[in-house]
Design a protein around this motif. Structure first.
Motif, PDB file in Angstrom:
ATOM      1  N   SER A  12       0.860  -1.356   0.017  1.00 32.28           N
ATOM      2  CA  SER A  12       0.043   0.211   0.120  1.00 32.28           C
ATOM      3  C   SER A  12       0.869   1.430  -0.071  1.00 32.28           C
ATOM      4  O   SER A  12       2.248   1.103   0.130  1.00 32.28           O
ATOM      5  N   ASN A  13       0.229   2.544   0.045  1.00 29.15           N
ATOM      6  CA  ASN A  13       1.075   3.588   0.186  1.00 29.15           C
ATOM      7  C   ASN A  13       0.239   4.589   0.801  1.00 29.15           C
ATOM      8  O   ASN A  13      -0.734   4.670   0.852  1.00 29.15           O
ATOM      9  N   ILE A  14       0.984   5.697   1.176  1.00 26.30           N
ATOM     10  CA  ILE A  14       0.412   6.949   1.905  1.00 26.30           C
ATOM     11  C   ILE A  14       0.738   8.137   1.189  1.00 26.30           C
ATOM     12  O   ILE A  14       2.048   8.359   1.338  1.00 26.30           O
ATOM     13  N   ALA A  15      -0.248   8.772   0.744  1.00 26.97           N
ATOM     14  CA  ALA A  15       0.185  10.168   0.074  1.00 26.97           C
ATOM     15  C   ALA A  15       0.640  11.211   0.820  1.00 26.97           C
ATOM     16  O   ALA A  15       0.033  11.459   1.702  1.00 26.97           O
ATOM     17  N   ASP A 197       2.893   4.765  11.822  1.00 25.41           N
ATOM     18  CA  ASP A 197       1.985   4.180  12.829  1.00 25.41           C
ATOM     19  C   ASP A 197       0.487   4.378  12.444  1.00 25.41           C
ATOM     20  O   ASP A 197       0.242   5.346  12.334  1.00 25.41           O
ATOM     21  N   ILE A 198      -0.343   3.233  12.011  1.00 25.50           N
ATOM     22  CA  ILE A 198      -1.746   3.688  11.580  1.00 25.50           C
ATOM     23  C   ILE A 198      -2.530   3.451  12.992  1.00 25.50           C
ATOM     24  O   ILE A 198      -2.599   2.525  13.462  1.00 25.50           O
ATOM     25  N   LEU A 296       7.520  14.698  14.947  1.00 23.92           N
ATOM     26  CA  LEU A 296       6.452  13.695  14.744  1.00 23.92           C
ATOM     27  C   LEU A 296       5.157  14.753  13.922  1.00 23.92           C
ATOM     28  O   LEU A 296       4.742  15.368  14.016  1.00 23.92           O
ATOM     29  N   TYR A 297       4.865  13.711  12.846  1.00 23.71           N
ATOM     30  CA  TYR A 297       3.927  14.592  12.006  1.00 23.71           C
ATOM     31  C   TYR A 297       2.740  13.406  11.543  1.00 23.71           C
ATOM     32  O   TYR A 297       2.658  12.388  11.794  1.00 23.71           O
ATOM     33  N   PHE A 298       1.699  13.787  11.006  1.00 23.67           N
ATOM     34  CA  PHE A 298       0.659  12.853  10.677  1.00 23.67           C
ATOM     35  C   PHE A 298       0.110  12.880   9.272  1.00 23.67           C
ATOM     36  O   PHE A 298       0.448  14.105   8.457  1.00 23.67           O
ATOM     37  N   ASN A 305      -8.657   7.374  10.121  1.00 27.19           N
ATOM     38  CA  ASN A 305      -7.372   6.729  10.747  1.00 27.19           C
ATOM     39  C   ASN A 305      -6.422   7.801  10.569  1.00 27.19           C
ATOM     40  O   ASN A 305      -6.265   8.526   9.525  1.00 27.19           O
ATOM     41  N   ILE A 306      -5.520   7.899  11.616  1.00 31.28           N
ATOM     42  CA  ILE A 306      -4.588   8.717  11.498  1.00 31.28           C
ATOM     43  C   ILE A 306      -3.222   8.120  11.327  1.00 31.28           C
ATOM     44  O   ILE A 306      -2.796   7.378  12.081  1.00 31.28           O
ATOM     45  N   HIS A 307      -2.440   8.622  10.418  1.00 29.86           N
ATOM     46  CA  HIS A 307      -1.063   7.933  10.122  1.00 29.86           C
ATOM     47  C   HIS A 307       0.010   8.885  10.645  1.00 29.86           C
ATOM     48  O   HIS A 307       0.224   9.796  10.098  1.00 29.86           O
ATOM     49  N   LEU A 308       0.625   8.042  11.846  1.00 31.52           N
ATOM     50  CA  LEU A 308       1.869   8.793  12.370  1.00 31.52           C
ATOM     51  C   LEU A 308       3.331   8.721  11.539  1.00 31.52           C
ATOM     52  O   LEU A 308       3.422   7.380  10.995  1.00 31.52           O
TER      53      LEU A 308
END
Ligand code: PMV
Length: 347
Positions: A12-15, A197-198, A296-298, A305-308
């Motif tokens: 998967s990927n997170i933009a 971290d999701i 530390l950002y999101f 859901n929040i991706h750290l």
């Protein structure tokens, strides 16, 4: 009659810069870039029996070994429109796809990027074999064509093939960038260590499908300003990714996540996908960052859901904060640990 099997896994990927709005044949209205993930993978096998079916092609789809007609119908529909790209779909092939995800079900993690990129790689390898072109499947052209096919199956899936970062969409001053496929881009080594971290705030089904979401941009009053902003943000984040400026990368990434949700909230009809606990977590992160000075950002996908996102070297210093201040906002305390990964591979 020849039978062959192909197996790929893809993550998967997170933009960081969000793709939101598309036109024509799944082309993006603005360029985007994502971190490739590591643990959240789909593993897909494709068995191809050439010349077996009386129809142009037939498809059986198994999810974790069990026949799934709902997935089969969706994929069948997509494949019907792809015979120009995959001529084998006109030759009576029978396709049996067996797919599994390495991440938990119904945790609110989008699986279309990983599943569609893994499927694209299998299908294209089969097409290359049919064309007598097996040797070319380790070429850059194969990756490019696989990325383009993944895009046709599910837009953002095209970015999942590449190590660390995948960039999709024509961008000024970025050689090789294209609306049709994604490319890998080089970055400062700190970003290959990034943790993701999701934080699972809700496992409810999405109230807006991504196709419906993209369509909301067609008549969105802020559309043009948004597309312009994404181009500017991409230029800035590419510079910061090169120099290792984790603060600039983090600031742009958070802004992009909130803009994505702002666009959904301000479209007609309007959607609010964030939950009260999504906002509680965001507030905690920002307060903690201001106090600790740690990067530390999101980020957030089209859901609650929040991706750290943070460099591995601060992981142990964050552990207590995450456990005591963020975990209580997660459903059943669920946090999925992932990190930046190396892209798709043959299995
Ligand atoms: O690829 P799609 O159609 O599922 O759209 C993905 C949209 C976002 O995840 C919200 C943003 C992105 O760039 O991944």
């Amino acid at each position: 009659m020849k039978t062959l099997e192909y197996k790929w896994q893809s993550p998967s990927n997170i933009a960081l810069i969000k793709y939101w709005g598309k036109h024509d044949r799944q082309l993006p209205c603005n360029p985007s870039i994502s971190f490739t993930l590591d643990q959240a993978q789909t593993q897909t096998s494709l068995v191809v029996e050439f010349g077996k079916s009386g129809k142009p092609f037939e498809l059986n789809f198994l999810f974790e070994g069990i026949e799934n007609t709902s997935f089969a119908n969706k994929i069948n529909k997509k494949l019907e429109s792809l015979s120009d790209v995959l001529p084998m779909l006109k030759t009576g092939v029978s396709l049996t796809v067996n797919s599994l995800n390495t991440f938990p079900h119904s945790a609110g993690i989008a699986s279309s990027a990983s599943s569609m990129s893994a499927l694209a790689l299998c299908l294209l390898e089969a097409q290359y074999a049919l064309d007598g072109n097996e040797a070319a499947t380790s070429s850059n052209l194969f990756r490019q064509e696989a990325s383009s096919l993944a895009r046709l199956l599910s837009g953002s899936a095209c970015r999942s093939l590449f190590p660390v970062l995948g960039q999709w969409g024509k961008a000024e001053d970025l050689a090789g960038s294209s609306d049709e496929w994604a490319i890998g881009v080089e970055a400062h080594p700190v970003f290959s260590t990034y943790r993701n971290d999701i934080l699972i705030v809700s496992r409810k089904e999405k109230t807006v499908s991504s196709t419906a979401g993209h369509n909301l941009m067609t008549n969105h009053p802020f559309a043009n300003a948004r597309y312009q902003q994404a181009c500017t943000n991409l230029q800035a984040i590419l510079r910061a990714l090169k120099t290792g400026d984790v603060e600039v990368v983090g600031d742009i990434m958070e802004l992009e996540a909130l803009v994505l949700h702002g666009l959904m909230m301000s479209s007609t009809p309007s959607f609010i996908l964030l939950e009260p606990n999504s906002l509680n977590i965001i507030n905690e992160i920002r307060q903690y960052r201001a106090q600790s000075g740690l990067p530390l950002y999101f980020s957030i996908d089209a859901g609650p859901n929040i991706h750290l996102l943070y460099p591995a070297e601060i992981e142990s210093r964050l552990a207590d904060f995450i456990e005591t201040r963020l975990k209580p906002f997660c459903i059943n305390g669920q946090i999925i640990k992932d990190k930046v990964g190396m892209g798709a591979s043959r299995i």
